[in-house]
Design a protein around this motif. Structure first.
Motif, PDB file in Angstrom:
ATOM      1  N   UNK A  85       9.243   0.093  52.789  1.00 22.05           N
ATOM      2  CA  UNK A  85       9.727  -0.205  51.437  1.00 22.05           C
ATOM      3  C   UNK A  85       8.664  -0.713  50.466  1.00 22.05           C
ATOM      4  N   UNK A  86       7.788  -1.640  50.846  1.00 23.02           N
ATOM      5  CA  UNK A  86       6.792  -2.088  49.853  1.00 23.02           C
ATOM      6  C   UNK A  86       5.931  -0.940  49.319  1.00 23.02           C
ATOM      7  N   UNK A  87       5.569  -0.005  50.167  1.00 19.84           N
ATOM      8  CA  UNK A  87       4.785   1.152  49.716  1.00 19.84           C
ATOM      9  C   UNK A  87       5.573   2.047  48.778  1.00 19.84           C
ATOM     10  N   UNK A  88       6.861   2.220  49.050  1.00 20.46           N
ATOM     11  CA  UNK A  88       7.695   3.023  48.153  1.00 20.46           C
ATOM     12  C   UNK A  88       7.771   2.377  46.774  1.00 20.46           C
ATOM     13  N   UNK A  89       7.916   1.077  46.741  1.00 22.55           N
ATOM     14  CA  UNK A  89       7.986   0.384  45.448  1.00 22.55           C
ATOM     15  C   UNK A  89       6.682   0.543  44.679  1.00 22.55           C
ATOM     16  N   UNK A  90       5.550   0.433  45.361  1.00 22.03           N
ATOM     17  CA  UNK A  90       4.260   0.614  44.682  1.00 22.03           C
ATOM     18  C   UNK A  90       4.107   2.047  44.166  1.00 22.03           C
ATOM     19  N   UNK A  91       4.531   3.023  44.979  1.00 20.93           N
ATOM     20  CA  UNK A  91       4.433   4.422  44.541  1.00 20.93           C
ATOM     21  C   UNK A  91       5.326   4.686  43.328  1.00 20.93           C
ATOM     22  N   UNK A  92       6.503   4.090  43.292  1.00 24.37           N
ATOM     23  CA  UNK A  92       7.383   4.257  42.138  1.00 24.37           C
ATOM     24  C   UNK A  92       6.684   3.782  40.867  1.00 24.37           C
ATOM     25  N   UNK A  93       6.035   2.632  40.943  1.00 20.49           N
ATOM     26  CA  UNK A  93       5.331   2.115  39.768  1.00 20.49           C
ATOM     27  C   UNK A  93       4.211   3.066  39.343  1.00 20.49           C
ATOM     28  N   UNK A  94       3.580   3.704  40.315  1.00 20.06           N
ATOM     29  CA  UNK A  94       2.483   4.631  40.034  1.00 20.06           C
ATOM     30  C   UNK A  94       2.970   5.956  39.437  1.00 20.06           C
ATOM     31  N   UNK A  95       4.136   6.436  39.867  1.00 19.74           N
ATOM     32  CA  UNK A  95       4.593   7.782  39.494  1.00 19.74           C
ATOM     33  C   UNK A  95       5.750   7.821  38.502  1.00 19.74           C
ATOM     34  N   UNK A  96       6.338   6.729  38.180  1.00 25.89           N
ATOM     35  CA  UNK A  96       7.556   6.736  37.353  1.00 25.89           C
ATOM     36  C   UNK A  96       7.371   7.369  35.992  1.00 25.89           C
ATOM     37  N   UNK A  97       6.171   7.292  35.433  1.00 29.64           N
ATOM     38  CA  UNK A  97       5.921   7.877  34.115  1.00 29.64           C
ATOM     39  C   UNK A  97       5.267   9.251  34.197  1.00 29.64           C
ATOM     40  N   UNK A  98       5.292   9.854  35.378  1.00 33.03           N
ATOM     41  CA  UNK A  98       4.651  11.158  35.564  1.00 33.03           C
ATOM     42  C   UNK A  98       5.651  12.264  35.899  1.00 33.03           C
ATOM     43  N   UNK A  99       6.920  12.068  35.569  1.00 38.14           N
ATOM     44  CA  UNK A  99       7.919  13.094  35.844  1.00 38.14           C
ATOM     45  C   UNK A  99       8.452  13.051  37.259  1.00 38.14           C
ATOM     46  N   UNK A 100       8.465  11.849  37.851  1.00 43.64           N
ATOM     47  CA  UNK A 100       8.976  11.660  39.213  1.00 43.64           C
ATOM     48  C   UNK A 100      10.122  10.662  39.156  1.00 43.64           C
ATOM     49  N   UNK A 101      11.181  10.936  39.907  1.00 40.68           N
ATOM     50  CA  UNK A 101      12.304  10.011  40.024  1.00 40.68           C
ATOM     51  C   UNK A 101      12.499   9.661  41.492  1.00 40.68           C
ATOM     52  N   UNK A 102      12.578   8.386  41.801  1.00 39.45           N
ATOM     53  CA  UNK A 102      12.905   7.931  43.146  1.00 39.45           C
ATOM     54  C   UNK A 102      14.384   7.578  43.169  1.00 39.45           C
ATOM     55  N   UNK A 103      14.994   7.797  44.324  1.00 40.54           N
ATOM     56  CA  UNK A 103      16.387   7.424  44.540  1.00 40.54           C
ATOM     57  C   UNK A 103      16.517   6.915  45.963  1.00 40.54           C
TER      58      UNK A 103
END
Length: 180
Positions: A85-103
């Motif tokens: 989970x901590x890695x997923x949260x960091x990746x979300x912050x990195x990719x959220x403004x690049x056309x990626x959605x996490x769910x």
């Protein structure tokens, strides 16, 4: 003197042969793929229309349509999910403004425990509940943790089972983002 083969001895011998065959098959297949190897999948991403359980509004197809989507199946009782989970949260912050959605999808979990997990890890993207496992079934998830990666056209592309590293997920996300 002749050795008598009793039914009990015959059953024991058959059992040993079956177990031996299974072990040989496992060893033979061990060099082909590990449980963490990506599995290519296809087909449209099943629609997810549920309220988020972490106060981020309704999850509807309009949230993720046209984006690269990372769908992560987790549960509060899953140790590998907690490590991932901590890695997923960091990746979300990195990719959220690049056309990626996490769910996130909380699989067959106690609601209070799932909410505590989201709070403990301060999960920054929406998660929905899957108390019956029907969402996981629609995505073909065999066990936890599992991550499904979806391209911009809404087609499922990869299923990753087991805890994933940030580096591995980054490679897959970059590949999907680089597609025209």
């Amino acid at each position: 003197m002749a050795t008598l083969v009793t039914p009990r001895r015959a059953l024991a011998l058959a059992f040993l042969l079956v177990v031996g065959g299974v072990l040989v098959a496992l060893v033979a297949s061990a060099d082909r793929a590990s449980p963490t190897d990506p599995i290519e999948v296809s087909g449209p991403m099943p629609d997810v229309e549920e309220p988020s359980i972490n106060g981020m509004g309704e999850v509807t197809p309009s949230l993720y349509r046209g984006k690269v989507v990372l769908v992560n199946f987790w549960a509060s009782w899953c140790g590998p999910c907690r490590r991932e989970q901590p890695g997923l949260s960091r990746l979300w912050e990195e990719y959220r403004d690049r056309g990626v959605q996490f769910l996130g999808v909380d699989f067959r979990d106690d609601r209070a425990a799932g909410l505590a997990y989201l709070d403990e890890f301060d999960v920054p993207y929406p998660s929905v509940e899957d108390p019956t496992g029907i969402i996981a079934h629609r995505f073909g998830v065999p066990y936890l943790p599992a991550t499904i990666l979806v391209d911009r056209a809404g087609e499922m592309r990869l299923r990753l089972v087991g805890a994933q590293t940030e580096e591995a997920l980054r490679v897959h996300l970059e590949e999907l983002l680089s597609e025209a």
